[in-house]
Scaffold this motif. Structure first.
Motif: not given
Length: 128
Positions: A118-123
């Motif tokens: 999820s963090l990668k999707e945001i970044l």
């Protein structure tokens, strides 16, 4: 390869720093990543190293010595730092925190993710 994108994470949680760094490396390995342990250290880094002007600052809210809100206000008042996009990166999803930081000039507000995916999707929104 010359690194032309940079990011500063100001967060007192070393585990969160490491997870953020790993996710960011997976999203874009060419981003120069720096971390500061609190707002005082982050501001000192930004003010002392004039050649380091990150493309984005990710800023935690709940930190010792200087809160994220106080740090954001200081960044927005500083003539050479005020134009840098500041993304609040916090566990808080309290609408008051979101409103307060928008009023102080935050560019965006991201609630910390429990999943690195999820963090990668945001970044990817910021670094691709």
């Amino acid at each position: 390869m010359k690194q032309n994108i940079s990011c500063l994470l100001i967060d007192d949680d070393r585990d969160d720093q490491e997870i953020f760094k790993l996710a960011l490396q997976d999203v874009n390995e060419n981003v120069l990543f720096r971390a500061a342990d609190d707002g005082v250290e982050g501001l000192a880094l930004l003010q002392s190293e004039e050649q380091f002007r990150p493309n984005f600052i990710f800023l935690d809210l709940n930190m010792p010595r200087m809160t994220g809100k106080d740090c954001l206000a200081a960044i927005r008042q500083h003539p050479t730092l005020s134009g840098i996009p500041v993304v609040i990166y916090s566990t808080s999803s309290d609408p008051k925190d979101i409103q307060d930081t928008q009023a102080l000039g935050a560019t965006d507000y991201v609630v910390k993710q429990y999943s690195i995916t999820s963090l990668k999707e945001i970044l990817r929104r910021f670094f691709n």
